[in-house]
Scaffold this motif. Sequence first.
Motif, PDB file in Angstrom:
ATOM      1  N   ARG A 137     -11.116   4.324  -4.766  1.00  0.00           N
ATOM      2  CA  ARG A 137     -11.778   5.021  -3.659  1.00  0.00           C
ATOM      3  C   ARG A 137     -13.295   5.018  -3.824  1.00  0.00           C
ATOM      4  NH1 ARG A 137      -9.778  10.753  -1.955  1.00  0.00           N
ATOM      5  NH2 ARG A 137     -10.462  11.245  -4.078  1.00  0.00           N
ATOM      6  N   GLY A 138     -13.754   4.962  -5.067  1.00  0.00           N
ATOM      7  CA  GLY A 138     -15.173   5.097  -5.320  1.00  0.00           C
ATOM      8  C   GLY A 138     -15.939   3.799  -5.412  1.00  0.00           C
ATOM      9  N   GLU A 189      -3.526  10.150  -1.891  1.00  0.00           N
ATOM     10  CA  GLU A 189      -3.941  11.514  -1.585  1.00  0.00           C
ATOM     11  C   GLU A 189      -3.173  12.074  -0.385  1.00  0.00           C
ATOM     12  OE1 GLU A 189      -6.426  13.514  -3.435  1.00  0.00           O
ATOM     13  OE2 GLU A 189      -5.407  12.005  -4.647  1.00  0.00           O
ATOM     14  N   ALA A 242      -4.864   3.729  -2.838  1.00  0.00           N
ATOM     15  CA  ALA A 242      -5.573   4.840  -3.469  1.00  0.00           C
ATOM     16  C   ALA A 242      -5.830   5.957  -2.466  1.00  0.00           C
ATOM     17  CB  ALA A 242      -6.891   4.341  -4.062  1.00  0.00           C
ATOM     18  N   TYR A 243      -6.197   5.590  -1.241  1.00  0.00           N
ATOM     19  CA  TYR A 243      -6.382   6.602  -0.194  1.00  0.00           C
ATOM     20  C   TYR A 243      -5.031   7.200   0.208  1.00  0.00           C
ATOM     21  CZ  TYR A 243     -11.225   5.101   0.443  1.00  0.00           C
ATOM     22  OH  TYR A 243     -12.562   4.824   0.245  1.00  0.00           O
ATOM     23  N   LEU A 286      -4.216   4.998   8.353  1.00  0.00           N
ATOM     24  CA  LEU A 286      -4.610   4.199   7.198  1.00  0.00           C
ATOM     25  C   LEU A 286      -4.293   2.725   7.414  1.00  0.00           C
ATOM     26  CD1 LEU A 286      -5.685   4.226   4.271  1.00  0.00           C
ATOM     27  CD2 LEU A 286      -3.326   4.528   3.507  1.00  0.00           C
ATOM     28  N   CYS A 306       0.832  -1.206   0.000  1.00  0.00           N
ATOM     29  CA  CYS A 306       0.000   0.000   0.000  1.00  0.00           C
ATOM     30  C   CYS A 306       0.866   1.255   0.000  1.00  0.00           C
ATOM     31  CB  CYS A 306      -0.921  -0.023   1.215  1.00  0.00           C
ATOM     32  SG  CYS A 306      -1.423   1.594   1.841  1.00  0.00           S
ATOM     33  N   ASN A 345      -6.590  -0.799  -2.762  1.00  0.00           N
ATOM     34  CA  ASN A 345      -7.654   0.009  -2.152  1.00  0.00           C
ATOM     35  C   ASN A 345      -7.074   1.014  -1.164  1.00  0.00           C
ATOM     36  OD1 ASN A 345      -9.773   0.376   0.202  1.00  0.00           O
ATOM     37  ND2 ASN A 345     -10.935  -0.090  -1.644  1.00  0.00           N
ATOM     38  N   ILE A 367      -6.970   6.308  -8.686  1.00  0.00           N
ATOM     39  CA  ILE A 367      -7.334   6.716  -7.324  1.00  0.00           C
ATOM     40  C   ILE A 367      -8.848   6.783  -7.168  1.00  0.00           C
ATOM     41  CG2 ILE A 367      -7.266   8.639  -5.684  1.00  0.00           C
ATOM     42  CD1 ILE A 367      -4.444   9.263  -6.797  1.00  0.00           C
ATOM     43  N   GLU A 368      -9.528   7.424  -8.095  1.00  0.00           N
ATOM     44  CA  GLU A 368     -10.972   7.569  -7.975  1.00  0.00           C
ATOM     45  C   GLU A 368     -11.694   6.240  -8.125  1.00  0.00           C
ATOM     46  OE1 GLU A 368     -12.281  10.174  -6.823  1.00  0.00           O
ATOM     47  OE2 GLU A 368     -10.387  11.279  -6.898  1.00  0.00           O
TER      48      GLU A 368
END
Length: 239
Positions: free
Chosen positions: A65-66, A107, A103-104, A154, A35, A100, A61-62
């Motif tokens: 995250r989405g 940011e 991706a967080y 995280l 990660c 997963n 990323i989106e």
Amino acid sequence: MVTSLAPQQIGEYLRLLSSGIQVTITLTVVSGLLCIVVAVVAGVARLSNWRVIRTSAGIFIEFFRGTNAIVQLFWAFYSLPLLGIYLSPMSAAIIVLSLNAGAYGAEIVRGAIQAVPLGQREASMALNMKSTTMITRVILPQAYPAMVPPFTNLLIELLKTTPLVSLITISDMTFVGDTIRTRTGDNDTVFILLFVLYFALAICIAALGRMLERIPKYRRTPSTSRRQARVKHDLEVAP
């Protein structure tokens, strides 16, 4: 009503939980390391001057995250074989959890890098540094202290996400505990043990985070000290 916690009974439950504890720790450690790698790469790519790289990182990323982690696990384990890609349950779990969480984490990296004063980049460019050298020797070391606390949170969240892997046939700590609870009917003792075990693992991650926060922000060497002196001189003489 809470049943009595006999030491012999607790010892037996811990013995039965040992395999699940090992799986949970393995998932957390391996997925956590991957990660961090994913987060750094995606976070730096998100700030790239190349639109293709920047856009690709943003889509990655989106997307992760989405979308729901459960859907991602099912897709990786049950849908990829339809495309001729077969992953073991552990491989699918590690890949999904690391992507997963990464991706967080991307940011976090992006925000920490943007928090570094712009003058540092300008001075590095004035010294004709390569982009990779500027990122690894100037930007990331200064962004590091801002990354550690959110990355600690995280990784704790990653630990608490690991029970989802039972949906793709992996016997993690929660799954094994639920199996013990079903066989014995001792709900209270099993769930208290799970509560304590997850809390202990989270405390270990938090302690590791605090230790990493105490690492020097920048490891000084004669070459880096000379470079910093040159950067400081350029900033002082700049109009």
